[in-house]
Design an enzyme around this catalytic site. Structure first.
Site, PDB file in Angstrom:
ATOM      1  CE  LYS A  48      -1.315  -0.151   5.053  1.00 34.88           C
ATOM      2  NZ  LYS A  48      -0.289   1.399   5.310  1.00 34.88           N
ATOM      3  CE  LYS A  77       4.056  -3.110   9.525  1.00 35.85           C
ATOM      4  NZ  LYS A  77       2.848  -4.121  10.592  1.00 35.85           N
ATOM      5  CG  ASP A  78       4.881   4.702   9.763  1.00 37.66           C
ATOM      6  OD1 ASP A  78       4.193   5.801  10.088  1.00 37.66           O
ATOM      7  OD2 ASP A  78       5.284   3.586   9.806  1.00 37.66           O
ATOM      8  NE  ARG A  79      -3.433   9.198   4.943  1.00 35.45           N
ATOM      9  CZ  ARG A  79      -4.573  10.262   4.195  1.00 35.45           C
ATOM     10  NH1 ARG A  79      -4.818  10.314   5.618  1.00 35.45           N
ATOM     11  NH2 ARG A  79      -4.696  10.652   3.523  1.00 35.45           N
TER      12      ARG A  79
END
EC number: 5.4.99.27
Length: 367
Positions: A48, A77-79
């Protein structure tokens, strides 16, 4: 209400920019197993870009026409990053899926396979990080400090994202302890986690201030490398000193909850002093069913690499002072914790957040 966090190696000389572009921050999740090929759960491995884990989970629920609770993941998880992670969808039966028509913005399907067990929160070995830092100053000091971090590790602080914007989750935890009702289970869990993390960080900070971060003492509780197994230290000898140097054991600090502190002697005195200064947290946490646990105070980075990028390699700028670092961290540990010890960094996503907030606010005002 965020505490000052002492540096193990002194304040960094270098500064630089983090996440000037999304591809500068890449995360690769590692599970301790691979899907076996049969079972009620479909595991989907995705990449992503600029997408939130919760958003992707919701979109997967829509695609598979299941309730959101039936979509699981090992960790958030980090955006503002390019991240690879697994999702699990509970889809009993023997239906075979073709995900070529799965269309979620910022998401690419890497693979998918059935498995006989649910993908549970925390069920990961850890994460590998590949980060590019730009406009780095004092390169020589930067590389020397990186070597120190590789050899000695960093304080295993909980990162600022654990506490919400401006440490707001700590304040909300205090409201919770004073009787305010929070019906949303996930939010309540976030506030309780922030409170526990605050106590842990406070003890860790105090050990650095008292110069006993890396000194094992009688009464410490040590944790075996690669496990959550702990034992009380009754005697300090050359063998235990060597095991600590070799990173076979680590000193721990409390994750607060009901029950007695596991430490004794000087380590317990230090922990009790921190608890006395934070009575609202220490009295509140046990009421929500949390029990005393331990977490290691030293974060060891492994599988490390550093590369000074030339202008040809760094297509983002003509004259490069960019550095690429890569490393592996165990589950539950933060890349930003490593970075704060390495350099004074400015996270460029802060600006993106502010711009998006302003746009959303304007849209709401005009609605």
């Amino acid at each position: 209400m965020l505490i000052e966090q002492a540096y193990l190696h002194g304040k960094p000389e270098s500064s630089g920019l983090l996440r000037s572009q999304i591809s500068d921050f890449q995360v690769f999740e590692e599970l301790p197993f691979l899907p076996c090929g049969e079972g009620e759960h479909l595991f989907v491995h995705i990449r992503k870009t600029g997408a939130n884990t919760l958003f992707v989970a919701r979109e997967l629920a829509k695609y598979f026409e299941v309730k959101e609770q039936l979509v699981s993941y090992a960790g958030l998880k980090d955006r503002f990053a390019v991240t690879e992670q697994w999702f699990g969808i509970h889809v009993p039966g023997k239906q075979e899926y073709n995900l070529d028509d799965l269309n979620i913005e910022g998401v690419e399907v890497l693979s998918y396979k059935r498995h006989n067990k649910k993908l549970r929160t925390g069920a990961l070995t850890g994460n590998r990080f590949e980060l590019i830092l730009r406009e780095v100053t004092a390169i020589k000091a930067f590389t020397e400090r990186w070597q120190k971090i590789v050899e000695q590790g960093v304080p295993n602080y909980f990162g600022e994202q654990r506490f919400g914007i401006g440490g707001g989750n700590i304040e909300r935890a205090l409201s919770l302890f004073s009787g305010q009702k929070v019906k949303d289970k996930k939010k309540r869990g976030m506030y309780l986690s922030a409170a526990r993390s605050h106590i842990f960080n406070s003890v860790l900070n105090e050990r650095i201030q008292q110069q006993c971060f890396d000194k094992v003492a009688v009464g410490d509780v040590l944790m075996l490398a690669g496990t959550q197994s702990v034992f009380h230290l009754d005697e300090v000898d050359s063998a235990i000193q060597q095991r600590f140097t070799d990173k076979d054991v680590d000193i721990t600090a409390p994750m607060w909850g009901a029950g007695e502190l596991m430490t004794s002697n000087a380590p317990q005195v230090l922990e009790q002093e921190v608890a006395t200064k934070n009575l609202e947290f220490c009295e509140g946490l046990p009421r929500f069913g949390l029990k005393q646990e331990r977490r290691r105070i030293r974060l060891t980075v492994s599988d490390t690499d550093i590369e000074l990028l030339s202008a040809e390699e760094d297509s983002a700028q003509e004259e490069s002072n960019a550095v690429k670092i890569s490393f592996f961290l165990p589950a539950g540990c933060y890349a930003t914790t490593v970075l704060r010890e390495l350099l004074n960094y400015q996270d460029m996503t802060t600006r993106i957040d502010k711009r998006e907030t302003a746009v959303n606010s304007n849209q709401q005002d005009s609605a």
